[in-house]
Motif scaffolding. Structure first.
Motif, PDB file in Angstrom:
ATOM      1  N   HIS A  80      45.664  -0.173  48.921  1.00 22.90           N
ATOM      2  CA  HIS A  80      46.123   1.010  49.738  1.00 22.90           C
ATOM      3  C   HIS A  80      46.506   2.311  48.940  1.00 22.90           C
ATOM      4  O   HIS A  80      46.143   3.327  49.547  1.00 22.90           O
ATOM      5  CB  HIS A  80      47.564   0.497  50.221  1.00 22.90           C
ATOM      6  N   GLY A  81      46.719   2.248  47.675  1.00 20.80           N
ATOM      7  CA  GLY A  81      46.647   3.369  46.971  1.00 20.80           C
ATOM      8  C   GLY A  81      45.142   4.162  46.627  1.00 20.80           C
ATOM      9  O   GLY A  81      45.149   5.194  46.696  1.00 20.80           O
ATOM     10  N   PHE A  82      44.277   3.366  46.664  1.00 17.49           N
ATOM     11  CA  PHE A  82      42.870   3.612  46.424  1.00 17.49           C
ATOM     12  C   PHE A  82      42.527   4.254  47.496  1.00 17.49           C
ATOM     13  O   PHE A  82      41.721   5.349  47.670  1.00 17.49           O
ATOM     14  CB  PHE A  82      41.861   2.591  46.206  1.00 17.49           C
ATOM     15  N   ARG A  83      42.846   3.715  48.635  1.00 19.49           N
ATOM     16  CA  ARG A  83      42.499   4.359  50.094  1.00 19.49           C
ATOM     17  C   ARG A  83      42.893   5.676  50.206  1.00 19.49           C
ATOM     18  O   ARG A  83      42.230   6.374  50.773  1.00 19.49           O
ATOM     19  CB  ARG A  83      42.960   3.385  51.209  1.00 19.49           C
ATOM     20  N   ASN A  84      44.372   6.202  49.979  1.00 18.79           N
ATOM     21  CA  ASN A  84      44.734   7.363  50.054  1.00 18.79           C
ATOM     22  C   ASN A  84      44.186   8.177  48.944  1.00 18.79           C
ATOM     23  O   ASN A  84      43.843   9.381  49.271  1.00 18.79           O
ATOM     24  CB  ASN A  84      46.306   7.420  49.939  1.00 18.79           C
ATOM     25  N   ARG A  85      44.103   7.746  47.662  1.00 21.10           N
ATOM     26  CA  ARG A  85      43.617   8.565  46.731  1.00 21.10           C
ATOM     27  C   ARG A  85      42.226   9.172  47.017  1.00 21.10           C
ATOM     28  O   ARG A  85      41.446  10.282  46.626  1.00 21.10           O
ATOM     29  CB  ARG A  85      43.675   8.063  45.513  1.00 21.10           C
ATOM     30  N   PHE A  86      41.471   8.209  47.550  1.00 22.50           N
ATOM     31  CA  PHE A  86      39.947   8.550  47.784  1.00 22.50           C
ATOM     32  C   PHE A  86      39.813   9.362  48.743  1.00 22.50           C
ATOM     33  O   PHE A  86      39.167  10.457  48.988  1.00 22.50           O
ATOM     34  CB  PHE A  86      39.087   7.048  48.242  1.00 22.50           C
ATOM     35  N   ALA A  87      40.537   9.231  49.963  1.00 21.17           N
ATOM     36  CA  ALA A  87      40.679  10.302  51.093  1.00 21.17           C
ATOM     37  C   ALA A  87      41.052  11.614  50.455  1.00 21.17           C
ATOM     38  O   ALA A  87      40.560  12.635  51.034  1.00 21.17           O
ATOM     39  CB  ALA A  87      41.692   9.523  51.990  1.00 21.17           C
ATOM     40  N   GLU A  88      41.908  11.749  49.601  1.00 21.53           N
ATOM     41  CA  GLU A  88      42.430  13.127  49.200  1.00 21.53           C
ATOM     42  C   GLU A  88      41.531  13.699  48.544  1.00 21.53           C
ATOM     43  O   GLU A  88      41.020  14.735  48.465  1.00 21.53           O
ATOM     44  CB  GLU A  88      43.762  12.715  48.520  1.00 21.53           C
ATOM     45  N   ALA A  89      40.605  12.935  47.503  1.00 20.36           N
ATOM     46  CA  ALA A  89      39.612  13.448  46.518  1.00 20.36           C
ATOM     47  C   ALA A  89      38.526  14.003  47.705  1.00 20.36           C
ATOM     48  O   ALA A  89      37.959  15.183  47.377  1.00 20.36           O
ATOM     49  CB  ALA A  89      38.962  12.398  45.951  1.00 20.36           C
ATOM     50  N   LYS A  90      38.232  13.255  48.473  1.00 24.15           N
ATOM     51  CA  LYS A  90      37.197  13.607  49.661  1.00 24.15           C
ATOM     52  C   LYS A  90      37.577  14.896  50.212  1.00 24.15           C
ATOM     53  O   LYS A  90      36.656  15.756  50.781  1.00 24.15           O
ATOM     54  CB  LYS A  90      36.789  12.432  50.554  1.00 24.15           C
ATOM     55  N   ALA A  91      38.675  14.981  50.766  1.00 26.19           N
ATOM     56  CA  ALA A  91      39.175  16.134  51.672  1.00 26.19           C
ATOM     57  C   ALA A  91      39.233  17.266  50.750  1.00 26.19           C
ATOM     58  O   ALA A  91      39.068  18.282  51.179  1.00 26.19           O
ATOM     59  CB  ALA A  91      40.720  15.808  51.797  1.00 26.19           C
ATOM     60  N   LYS A  92      39.438  17.155  49.316  1.00 28.01           N
ATOM     61  CA  LYS A  92      39.266  18.306  48.431  1.00 28.01           C
ATOM     62  C   LYS A  92      37.761  18.586  48.081  1.00 28.01           C
ATOM     63  O   LYS A  92      37.387  19.574  47.283  1.00 28.01           O
ATOM     64  CB  LYS A  92      40.016  18.177  47.299  1.00 28.01           C
ATOM     65  N   GLY A  93      36.800  17.761  48.617  1.00 26.48           N
ATOM     66  CA  GLY A  93      35.492  17.865  48.099  1.00 26.48           C
ATOM     67  C   GLY A  93      34.944  17.462  46.693  1.00 26.48           C
ATOM     68  O   GLY A  93      33.991  17.685  46.159  1.00 26.48           O
ATOM     69  N   ASP A  94      35.762  16.617  46.120  1.00 26.02           N
ATOM     70  CA  ASP A  94      35.549  16.476  44.645  1.00 26.02           C
ATOM     71  C   ASP A  94      35.011  14.917  44.631  1.00 26.02           C
ATOM     72  O   ASP A  94      35.769  14.047  44.513  1.00 26.02           O
ATOM     73  CB  ASP A  94      37.163  16.237  44.166  1.00 26.02           C
ATOM     74  N   MET A  95      33.650  14.834  44.902  1.00 23.21           N
ATOM     75  CA  MET A  95      33.021  13.296  45.172  1.00 23.21           C
ATOM     76  C   MET A  95      32.772  12.760  43.808  1.00 23.21           C
ATOM     77  O   MET A  95      32.665  11.584  43.726  1.00 23.21           O
ATOM     78  CB  MET A  95      31.472  13.628  45.694  1.00 23.21           C
TER      79      MET A  95
END
Length: 455
Positions: A80-95
């Motif tokens: 669950h932590g990964f799910r949110n952190r991945f979504a946050e990184a993608k929302a910021k464009g940091d692939m």
């Protein structure tokens, strides 16, 4: 002309509007179709499995499966932590950061569940499942083997499921659902072949329901990670960053406490029923649950895309979209009431059509299960949206408080009020979750959340 008009309206609905909303609507539409297939398969699996073994063995199977599901709670909330952190990184464009989160999550869960599997297999050698479940000792050796098989493939599946979690975080839950449903269909086909070629075996069921979907998921993930779209985030050893663990576990740790607390509230039901009312009570309970859970599954299809969509909206401070979405979901939830009324009234007829006369499910159990599912869908609605914002401290307090008293309460209720009584505790939890969750999400959207409401 009329057909063209309808087609244009449908096309406009799925292509016009906020980009986030368009993605959500497409995912919901595809997921609904897939879930219909999944529901049909899961419903057909019940009479097929009961016919393959018998009602008592089926109750034992359900109990063991629910116990194995406990292992998922030992991921420390990392998924669950990964799910949110991945979504946050993608929302910021940091692939690059997104790829590091993927690689690190695979590495951590592989190491963690290798240890958990080893401990589970060692402990399993010393457990007498016939005594634990209060059943005939003749099942002792078979249950030990079944539990070992389930543990092996379940732990492997936890690691492999990082892929579907990543797809969901990428706002592609429909694709994740397609993979899951395909694995389910393959497992069903395998069980069908077993019914025609072998005698009832819990070991064979364990392989069919756990090994087949797990291996299918592994093969698909390897293939998809090689495609142009997902090669950029494909896991690799050089991108493992254990320094990111703290960021994921900080949030994941809270999810872990929530999920571990939910274990005591929701996942001990089968064991308590087996010990207090007997294995056949587990079968009756689960048949009623599977029937009414159809509505909950449909609700979760709708809610799942909104988790990561709310992560994206919250990071970008798009509160107007969040407010409008919440209002629509609340109106949609009200439709659950007439649907559940119809399900209760037709339950007896549908049970007979579904499983015949092999198992009897009382009207009172159906009625209580309908109330439970109504509260569950309401509680989940606010829980999914709040989970997307990562502000889950209040949720943690609610579930932890009930977890401390759930076992004695459920035993008492089950003893004095029968199978229906065991639903009292989880239903109360969802009512409280819905009430507090609504207050919290509105405070966050309106910018008035402070203190515990913003943690």
């Amino acid at each position: 002309m009329k057909f063209q008009y309808i087609r244009d309206k449908v096309s406009a609905y799925f292509t016009k509007g906020n980009e986030r909303s368009v993605a959500v609507k497409k995912n919901i539409a595809v997921s609904l179709v897939l879930k219909c297939i999944s529901i049909l398969v899961s419903l057909q699996v019940v009479p097929l499995t009961i016919g393959y073994v018998n009602p008592t063995k089926y109750g034992i199977w359900l109990t063991l499966s629910s116990i194995i599901a406990w292992l998922s709670y030992f991921d420390l909330g990392f998924a669950h932590g990964f799910r949110n952190r991945f979504a946050e990184a993608k929302a910021k464009g940091d692939m690059k950061l997104a790829k590091e989160y993927v690689s690190t999550t695979y590495a951590v869960l592989f190491l963690l569940f290798s240890v958990i599997l080893l401990i589970t297999l060692v402990v399993n050698n010393y457990l007498d499942w016939s005594r634990i479940l209060n059943i005939d000792p003749v099942y002792k050796d078979e249950l030990s083997l079944v539990f070992g098989l389930l543990a092996c493939f379940f732990c492997l599946n936890i690691v492999a499921s990082v892929f579907t979690t990543m797809l969901t975080a990428d706002q592609k839950p429909a694709l994740a659902s397609l993979i899951s449903t395909s694995g389910q269909v393959l497992a069903f086909a395998c069980v069908y072949v077993l019914t025609k070629t072998t005698k009832g075996s819990l070991s064979a069921l364990a392989v069919s329901f756990s090994a087949i979907p797990c291996l299918f998921l592994l093969i698909v993930s390897i293939i998809v990670y090689q495609t142009k779209k997902y090669k950029i985030v494909a896991p690799s050893l050089r991108d493992v960053r254990f320094s990111l663990v703290r960021s994921v576990v900080g949030l994941g740790g809270q999810f872990f406490v929530v999920m571990f607390s939910m274990l005591f509230i929701f996942q001990l039901t089968n064991i308590i029923l087996s010990r207090v009312q007997g294995p056949e009570a587990v079968t009756q309970y689960n048949i009623a649950y599977k029937y009414f859970n159809v509505l909950n599954m449909a609700a979760n299809i709708i809610l799942t895309p909104f988790w990561s969509a709310f992560t994206d909206a919250y990071i970008k401070r798009d509160y107007n979209w969040m407010r409008g979405t919440l209002e629509k979901l609340e109106k949609l939830w009200l439709l659950c009431i007439p649907i559940l009324v119809l399900m209760v009234l037709s339950s007896d007829l549908l049970y007979k059509f579904w499983i015949g006369d092999s198992v009897a499910v009382s009207f009172s159990l159906s009625f209580c299960m309908a109330i439970y599912v109504l509260c569950q869908t309401g509680g989940n609605m606010y829980m999914f949206l709040i989970n997307g914002t990562s502000k889950i401290r209040l949720q943690l307090i609610i579930y932890l408080s009930f977890a401390l008293v759930s076992i004695p309460l459920m035993k008492y209720c089950c003893k004095y009020y029968g199978i229906e009584g065991i639903l009292i505790v989880p239903t109360t939890v969802f009512i409280l979750q819905a009430f507090i969750g609504r207050v919290q999400i509105l405070k966050m959207i309106n910018g008035t959340a402070k203190g515990i409401w913003l943690k």
